[in-house]
Design a protein around this motif. Structure first.
Motif, mmCIF file in Angstrom:
data_model
loop_
_atom_site.group_PDB
_atom_site.id
_atom_site.type_symbol
_atom_site.label_atom_id
_atom_site.label_comp_id
_atom_site.label_asym_id
_atom_site.label_seq_id
_atom_site.Cartn_x
_atom_site.Cartn_y
_atom_site.Cartn_z
ATOM 1 N N TYR A 85 13.310 27.082 1.752
ATOM 2 C CA TYR A 85 13.834 27.642 0.507
ATOM 3 C C TYR A 85 15.184 27.052 0.135
ATOM 4 C CZ TYR A 85 10.190 31.150 0.737
ATOM 5 O OH TYR A 85 8.966 31.771 0.775
ATOM 6 N N ALA A 86 15.350 26.797 -1.152
ATOM 7 C CA ALA A 86 16.665 26.480 -1.675
ATOM 8 C C ALA A 86 17.560 27.715 -1.566
ATOM 9 C CB ALA A 86 16.557 26.050 -3.135
ATOM 10 N N MET A 87 18.860 27.456 -1.548
ATOM 11 C CA MET A 87 19.823 28.551 -1.453
ATOM 12 C C MET A 87 20.965 28.314 -2.435
ATOM 13 S SD MET A 87 18.728 30.719 0.817
ATOM 14 C CE MET A 87 20.199 31.698 1.111
ATOM 15 N N SER A 88 21.682 29.380 -2.719
ATOM 16 C CA SER A 88 22.751 29.323 -3.709
ATOM 17 C C SER A 88 23.982 30.081 -3.227
ATOM 18 C CB SER A 88 22.293 29.979 -5.019
ATOM 19 O OG SER A 88 21.130 29.391 -5.528
ATOM 20 N N TRP A 89 25.097 29.751 -3.837
ATOM 21 C CA TRP A 89 26.307 30.573 -3.748
ATOM 22 C C TRP A 89 26.654 31.035 -5.166
ATOM 23 C CZ3 TRP A 89 28.379 32.386 0.616
ATOM 24 C CH2 TRP A 89 28.114 31.711 1.815
ATOM 25 N N VAL A 90 26.999 32.300 -5.265
ATOM 26 C CA VAL A 90 27.350 32.942 -6.522
ATOM 27 C C VAL A 90 28.618 33.744 -6.267
ATOM 28 C CG1 VAL A 90 26.574 34.592 -8.285
ATOM 29 C CG2 VAL A 90 24.918 33.074 -7.180
ATOM 30 N N ARG A 91 29.479 33.861 -7.253
ATOM 31 C CA ARG A 91 30.689 34.670 -7.063
ATOM 32 C C ARG A 91 30.880 35.620 -8.229
ATOM 33 N NH1 ARG A 91 35.370 29.970 -7.749
ATOM 34 N NH2 ARG A 91 35.140 29.686 -10.029
ATOM 35 N N GLN A 92 31.660 36.660 -7.971
ATOM 36 C CA GLN A 92 31.997 37.622 -9.009
ATOM 37 C C GLN A 92 33.475 37.931 -8.931
ATOM 38 O OE1 GLN A 92 29.796 41.334 -8.970
ATOM 39 N NE2 GLN A 92 30.237 41.672 -11.133
ATOM 40 N N ALA A 93 34.197 37.520 -9.951
ATOM 41 C CA ALA A 93 35.619 37.797 -10.040
ATOM 42 C C ALA A 93 35.830 39.220 -10.555
ATOM 43 C CB ALA A 93 36.282 36.790 -10.961
ATOM 44 N N PRO A 94 37.022 39.788 -10.304
ATOM 45 C CA PRO A 94 37.285 41.149 -10.762
ATOM 46 C C PRO A 94 37.070 41.303 -12.267
ATOM 47 C CG PRO A 94 38.989 40.420 -9.255
ATOM 48 C CD PRO A 94 38.140 39.220 -9.531
ATOM 49 N N GLY A 95 36.291 42.274 -12.656
ATOM 50 C CA GLY A 95 36.062 42.548 -14.061
ATOM 51 C C GLY A 95 35.137 41.592 -14.776
ATOM 52 N N LYS A 96 34.488 40.711 -14.027
ATOM 53 C CA LYS A 96 33.610 39.710 -14.652
ATOM 54 C C LYS A 96 32.208 39.788 -14.064
ATOM 55 C CE LYS A 96 37.266 36.402 -15.757
ATOM 56 N NZ LYS A 96 37.702 34.992 -15.685
ATOM 57 N N GLY A 97 31.270 39.139 -14.716
ATOM 58 C CA GLY A 97 29.910 39.066 -14.220
ATOM 59 C C GLY A 97 29.768 38.002 -13.149
ATOM 60 N N HIS A 98 28.544 37.867 -12.644
ATOM 61 C CA HIS A 98 28.281 36.851 -11.638
ATOM 62 C C HIS A 98 28.422 35.460 -12.223
ATOM 63 C CE1 HIS A 98 26.029 40.118 -9.375
ATOM 64 N NE2 HIS A 98 26.889 39.647 -8.512
ATOM 65 N N GLU A 99 28.957 34.560 -11.431
ATOM 66 C CA GLU A 99 29.111 33.161 -11.810
ATOM 67 C C GLU A 99 28.446 32.313 -10.741
ATOM 68 O OE1 GLU A 99 33.063 31.605 -11.525
ATOM 69 O OE2 GLU A 99 32.552 29.695 -12.467
ATOM 70 N N TRP A 100 27.422 31.573 -11.136
ATOM 71 C CA TRP A 100 26.798 30.634 -10.205
ATOM 72 C C TRP A 100 27.770 29.520 -9.891
ATOM 73 C CZ3 TRP A 100 25.785 25.448 -11.479
ATOM 74 C CH2 TRP A 100 25.149 24.720 -10.474
ATOM 75 N N ILE A 101 27.845 29.090 -8.627
ATOM 76 C CA ILE A 101 28.732 27.995 -8.292
ATOM 77 C C ILE A 101 28.045 26.830 -7.598
ATOM 78 C CG2 ILE A 101 30.883 29.295 -8.320
ATOM 79 C CD1 ILE A 101 30.724 29.562 -5.341
ATOM 80 N N SER A 102 26.956 27.060 -6.866
ATOM 81 C CA SER A 102 26.350 25.927 -6.183
ATOM 82 C C SER A 102 24.943 26.231 -5.700
ATOM 83 C CB SER A 102 27.208 25.520 -4.983
ATOM 84 O OG SER A 102 26.747 24.315 -4.404
ATOM 85 N N ASP A 103 24.109 25.194 -5.666
ATOM 86 C CA ASP A 103 22.763 25.237 -5.099
ATOM 87 C C ASP A 103 22.608 24.116 -4.083
ATOM 88 O OD1 ASP A 103 20.944 25.884 -8.222
ATOM 89 O OD2 ASP A 103 21.841 27.270 -6.775
ATOM 90 N N ILE A 104 21.673 24.330 -3.165
ATOM 91 C CA ILE A 104 21.253 23.285 -2.248
ATOM 92 C C ILE A 104 19.754 23.410 -2.066
ATOM 93 C CG2 ILE A 104 21.722 24.688 -0.179
ATOM 94 C CD1 ILE A 104 22.657 22.061 1.197
ATOM 95 N N ASN A 105 19.059 22.281 -2.046
ATOM 96 C CA ASN A 105 17.608 22.382 -1.890
ATOM 97 C C ASN A 105 17.261 22.645 -0.422
ATOM 98 O OD1 ASN A 105 17.793 19.864 -0.665
ATOM 99 N ND2 ASN A 105 16.709 18.767 -2.288
ATOM 100 N N SER A 106 15.972 22.793 -0.160
ATOM 101 C CA SER A 106 15.556 23.291 1.147
ATOM 102 C C SER A 106 15.944 22.358 2.297
ATOM 103 C CB SER A 106 14.048 23.536 1.168
ATOM 104 O OG SER A 106 13.351 22.325 0.903
ATOM 105 N N ARG A 107 15.919 21.064 2.055
ATOM 106 C CA ARG A 107 16.239 20.107 3.123
ATOM 107 C C ARG A 107 17.712 19.740 3.159
ATOM 108 N NH1 ARG A 107 11.226 15.718 3.282
ATOM 109 N NH2 ARG A 107 9.554 17.245 3.600
ATOM 110 N N GLY A 108 18.453 20.191 2.154
ATOM 111 C CA GLY A 108 19.866 19.865 2.107
ATOM 112 C C GLY A 108 20.169 18.521 1.477
ATOM 113 N N ALA A 109 19.139 17.859 0.953
ATOM 114 C CA ALA A 109 19.333 16.525 0.392
ATOM 115 C C ALA A 109 19.850 16.557 -1.035
ATOM 116 C CB ALA A 109 18.028 15.747 0.462
#
Length: 129
Positions: free
Chosen positions: A32-56
Motif C-alpha cells: 500500500y501507498a502511504m501518506s503524511w497529512v498535517r493539521q495546523a491550529p484552526g485549519k483543515g487537513h493539509e496533505w504533505i506527502s505520498d510514497i508508493n508501495s515500494r518506495g520508488a
C-alpha cells in the motif's frame, strides 16, 4: 485490525530537524501507498506527502518540497518523515495515513477529494524559538 502508531515530533527551533515514524500493523504494509497529512491550529487537513508501495515514487506539497523527505522500510512496516529546515508555519499535528487507492497519488489526488482508509493517532510538531 489496522493500526498506525506514530512516534517522534516535539518542540524544535526554526531551522531544526525532526523525524517522524509510523509503524503499521494489521495489513500488508508493503502493498500500500502511504501518506503524511498535517493539521495546523484552526485549519483543515493539509496533505504533505505520498510514497508508493515500494518506495520508488514520492510526491510532495509545494509547502514542504526540498525540506521534507518521506521514506519507508517495508521490512520493518515503518513509514518515516524526515523534516529539515523547519519553519514556524510547519507547526501542526502530523498524521500518517493510508490513502484509498482509487484516487491515485500526489497533489492531483487531493484535488479529487481523496479519502483515507486509516489514520495514525497524530503527533504534535511545534516549531518555535
Amino acid at each position: 485490525q489496522v493500526q498506525l502508531v506514530q512516534s517522534g515530533g516535539g518542540l524544535v527551533q526554526p531551522g531544526g530537524s525532526l523525524r517522524l515514524s509510523c509503524v503499521a500493523s494489521g495489513f500488508d504494509f508493503a502493498s500500500y501507498a502511504m501518506s503524511w497529512v498535517r493539521q495546523a491550529p484552526g485549519k483543515g487537513h493539509e496533505w504533505i506527502s505520498d510514497i508508493n508501495s515500494r518506495g520508488a515514487g514520492t510526491w510532495y506539497a509545494d509547502s514542504v518540497k526540498g525540506r521534507f523527505t518521506i521514506s519507508r522500510d517495508n521490512a520493518k512496516n515503518t513509514l518515516y518523515l524526515q523534516m529539515n529546515n523547519l519553519k514556524p508555519e510547519d507547526t501542526a499535528v502530523y498524521f500518517c495515513a493510508e490513502p484509498k487507492a482509487k484516487y491515485g497519488l500526489g497533489q492531483e489526488a487531493e484535488a479529487r477529494g481523496r479519502e483515507y482508509a486509516s489514520w495514525g493517532q497524530g503527533t504534535q510538531v511545534t516549531v518555535a524559538s
